[in-house]
Design a protein around this motif. Structure first.
Motif, PDB file in Angstrom:
ATOM      1  N   GLU A 153      26.459  97.255   2.345  1.00 53.93           N
ATOM      2  CA  GLU A 153      26.806  96.254   3.355  1.00 53.93           C
ATOM      3  C   GLU A 153      25.653  95.285   3.611  1.00 53.93           C
ATOM      4  OE1 GLU A 153      29.619  95.559   5.187  1.00 53.93           O
ATOM      5  OE2 GLU A 153      30.701  96.956   3.898  1.00 53.93           O
ATOM      6  N   ALA A 154      24.424  95.718   3.411  1.00 51.64           N
ATOM      7  CA  ALA A 154      23.267  94.867   3.657  1.00 51.64           C
ATOM      8  C   ALA A 154      23.256  93.645   2.740  1.00 51.64           C
ATOM      9  CB  ALA A 154      21.983  95.669   3.482  1.00 51.64           C
ATOM     10  N   VAL A 155      23.870  93.737   1.598  1.00 56.76           N
ATOM     11  CA  VAL A 155      23.898  92.640   0.637  1.00 56.76           C
ATOM     12  C   VAL A 155      24.964  91.605   1.011  1.00 56.76           C
ATOM     13  CG1 VAL A 155      24.179  92.084  -1.826  1.00 56.76           C
ATOM     14  CG2 VAL A 155      23.066  94.201  -1.151  1.00 56.76           C
ATOM     15  N   ALA A 156      25.902  91.955   1.841  1.00 55.65           N
ATOM     16  CA  ALA A 156      27.003  91.055   2.195  1.00 55.65           C
ATOM     17  C   ALA A 156      26.499  89.737   2.769  1.00 55.65           C
ATOM     18  CB  ALA A 156      27.964  91.733   3.166  1.00 55.65           C
ATOM     19  N   GLY A 157      25.467  89.788   3.590  1.00 56.62           N
ATOM     20  CA  GLY A 157      24.911  88.564   4.159  1.00 56.62           C
ATOM     21  C   GLY A 157      24.330  87.650   3.096  1.00 56.62           C
ATOM     22  N   GLU A 158      23.700  88.230   2.098  1.00 56.85           N
ATOM     23  CA  GLU A 158      23.141  87.440   0.999  1.00 56.85           C
ATOM     24  C   GLU A 158      24.251  86.792   0.177  1.00 56.85           C
ATOM     25  OE1 GLU A 158      20.810  90.504  -0.797  1.00 56.85           O
ATOM     26  OE2 GLU A 158      19.046  89.996   0.383  1.00 56.85           O
ATOM     27  N   VAL A 159      25.337  87.526  -0.030  1.00 61.77           N
ATOM     28  CA  VAL A 159      26.474  86.972  -0.768  1.00 61.77           C
ATOM     29  C   VAL A 159      27.093  85.819   0.015  1.00 61.77           C
ATOM     30  CG1 VAL A 159      28.784  87.441  -1.681  1.00 61.77           C
ATOM     31  CG2 VAL A 159      26.936  89.111  -2.019  1.00 61.77           C
ATOM     32  N   ARG A 160      27.276  86.017   1.318  1.00 58.94           N
ATOM     33  CA  ARG A 160      27.823  84.938   2.152  1.00 58.94           C
ATOM     34  C   ARG A 160      26.909  83.709   2.113  1.00 58.94           C
ATOM     35  NH1 ARG A 160      29.514  89.365   5.357  1.00 58.94           N
ATOM     36  NH2 ARG A 160      31.772  89.361   5.633  1.00 58.94           N
ATOM     37  N   SER A 161      25.614  83.935   2.116  1.00 60.59           N
ATOM     38  CA  SER A 161      24.648  82.841   2.047  1.00 60.59           C
ATOM     39  C   SER A 161      24.788  82.071   0.737  1.00 60.59           C
ATOM     40  CB  SER A 161      23.230  83.405   2.182  1.00 60.59           C
ATOM     41  OG  SER A 161      22.280  82.404   1.992  1.00 60.59           O
ATOM     42  N   ALA A 162      24.924  82.779  -0.380  1.00 64.32           N
ATOM     43  CA  ALA A 162      25.116  82.124  -1.680  1.00 64.32           C
ATOM     44  C   ALA A 162      26.439  81.364  -1.712  1.00 64.32           C
ATOM     45  CB  ALA A 162      25.060  83.148  -2.810  1.00 64.32           C
ATOM     46  N   PHE A 163      27.484  81.953  -1.146  1.00 57.83           N
ATOM     47  CA  PHE A 163      28.776  81.259  -1.065  1.00 57.83           C
ATOM     48  C   PHE A 163      28.609  79.942  -0.306  1.00 57.83           C
ATOM     49  CE2 PHE A 163      31.782  85.227  -1.295  1.00 57.83           C
ATOM     50  CZ  PHE A 163      31.578  85.316  -2.664  1.00 57.83           C
ATOM     51  N   ALA A 164      27.937  79.982   0.841  1.00 55.54           N
ATOM     52  CA  ALA A 164      27.752  78.787   1.663  1.00 55.54           C
ATOM     53  C   ALA A 164      26.904  77.737   0.947  1.00 55.54           C
ATOM     54  CB  ALA A 164      27.124  79.161   2.999  1.00 55.54           C
ATOM     55  N   GLU A 165      25.866  78.188   0.252  1.00 53.72           N
ATOM     56  CA  GLU A 165      24.975  77.265  -0.454  1.00 53.72           C
ATOM     57  C   GLU A 165      25.736  76.387  -1.433  1.00 53.72           C
ATOM     58  OE1 GLU A 165      21.105  77.341  -3.444  1.00 53.72           O
ATOM     59  OE2 GLU A 165      21.832  79.231  -2.611  1.00 53.72           O
ATOM     60  N   PHE A 166      26.774  76.947  -2.051  1.00 60.41           N
ATOM     61  CA  PHE A 166      27.535  76.206  -3.054  1.00 60.41           C
ATOM     62  C   PHE A 166      28.920  75.810  -2.546  1.00 60.41           C
ATOM     63  CE2 PHE A 166      24.256  78.487  -5.400  1.00 60.41           C
ATOM     64  CZ  PHE A 166      23.656  77.410  -6.046  1.00 60.41           C
ATOM     65  N   ASP A 167      29.013  75.585  -1.233  1.00 62.47           N
ATOM     66  CA  ASP A 167      30.196  74.990  -0.597  1.00 62.47           C
ATOM     67  C   ASP A 167      31.487  75.788  -0.763  1.00 62.47           C
ATOM     68  OD1 ASP A 167      28.617  72.832   0.299  1.00 62.47           O
ATOM     69  OD2 ASP A 167      28.886  71.817  -1.617  1.00 62.47           O
ATOM     70  N   ALA A 168      31.402  77.084  -0.599  1.00 64.66           N
ATOM     71  CA  ALA A 168      32.593  77.925  -0.695  1.00 64.66           C
ATOM     72  C   ALA A 168      33.544  77.630   0.455  1.00 64.66           C
ATOM     73  CB  ALA A 168      32.210  79.399  -0.669  1.00 64.66           C
ATOM     74  N   ALA A 169      34.808  77.845   0.196  1.00 68.03           N
ATOM     75  CA  ALA A 169      35.846  77.738   1.228  1.00 68.03           C
ATOM     76  C   ALA A 169      36.611  79.049   1.256  1.00 68.03           C
ATOM     77  CB  ALA A 169      36.790  76.589   0.912  1.00 68.03           C
ATOM     78  N   GLU A 170      37.262  79.307   2.342  1.00 65.52           N
ATOM     79  CA  GLU A 170      38.165  80.454   2.441  1.00 65.52           C
ATOM     80  C   GLU A 170      37.490  81.771   2.073  1.00 65.52           C
ATOM     81  OE1 GLU A 170      41.732  79.566   0.215  1.00 65.52           O
ATOM     82  OE2 GLU A 170      41.623  77.481   0.800  1.00 65.52           O
ATOM     83  N   VAL A 171      36.359  82.082   2.677  1.00 61.11           N
ATOM     84  CA  VAL A 171      35.674  83.356   2.423  1.00 61.11           C
ATOM     85  C   VAL A 171      36.450  84.460   3.131  1.00 61.11           C
ATOM     86  CG1 VAL A 171      33.541  84.653   2.681  1.00 61.11           C
ATOM     87  CG2 VAL A 171      33.459  82.190   2.214  1.00 61.11           C
ATOM     88  N   THR A 172      36.799  85.506   2.372  1.00 59.11           N
ATOM     89  CA  THR A 172      37.517  86.648   2.945  1.00 59.11           C
ATOM     90  C   THR A 172      36.807  87.941   2.589  1.00 59.11           C
ATOM     91  OG1 THR A 172      38.969  86.868   1.021  1.00 59.11           O
ATOM     92  CG2 THR A 172      39.764  85.482   2.831  1.00 59.11           C
ATOM     93  N   GLU A 173      37.076  88.974   3.384  1.00 57.51           N
ATOM     94  CA  GLU A 173      36.507  90.292   3.147  1.00 57.51           C
ATOM     95  C   GLU A 173      37.638  91.297   3.113  1.00 57.51           C
ATOM     96  OE1 GLU A 173      33.470  93.402   5.371  1.00 57.51           O
ATOM     97  OE2 GLU A 173      33.300  91.252   5.773  1.00 57.51           O
ATOM     98  N   SER A 174      37.577  92.202   2.151  1.00 58.86           N
ATOM     99  CA  SER A 174      38.609  93.244   2.076  1.00 58.86           C
ATOM    100  C   SER A 174      37.969  94.562   1.697  1.00 58.86           C
ATOM    101  CB  SER A 174      39.686  92.870   1.061  1.00 58.86           C
ATOM    102  OG  SER A 174      39.158  92.643  -0.207  1.00 58.86           O
TER     103      SER A 174
END
Length: 102
Positions: A81-102
């Protein structure tokens, strides 16, 4: 507990840059990252970017053959779970849309 984070991108280039950031900077295994189209059709996104734009020298002709049939999705399977924030950060850096978690 495992988590999967998924985001969609307007261009194939943004999706590919995100994957490279996840692998190179955060050490996420490529086998835990999945790239797909958001729909049933082959797609390079909804906008041209990177190698889907006009060619450089010596072939300066514009390209108009990019499949623009929908967004490109990137999904990342995480055990930590600690890596989730880093993944979200990378998603945001490259203009991701519609981020979901399952």
């Amino acid at each position: 507990m495992s988590t999967t984070l998924t985001a969609s991108f307007d261009t194939r280039r943004e999706a590919e840059m995100t994957v490279e950031r996840l692998v190179q900077q955060f050490g996420i295994e490529r086998t835990d990252i999945f790239i797909a189209t958001a729909g049933d059709e082959n797609s390079a996104g909804v906008e041209r970017a990177g190698s889907d734009t006009e060619a450089g020298s010596p072939s300066p002709e514009e390209r108009d053959d990019s499949e623009l049939e929908g967004r490109v999705t990137v999904s990342v399977d995480l055990e930590d779970e600690a890596v989730a924030g880093e993944v979200r950060s990378a998603f945001a850096e490259f203009d991701a849309a519609e981020v979901t978690e399952s």
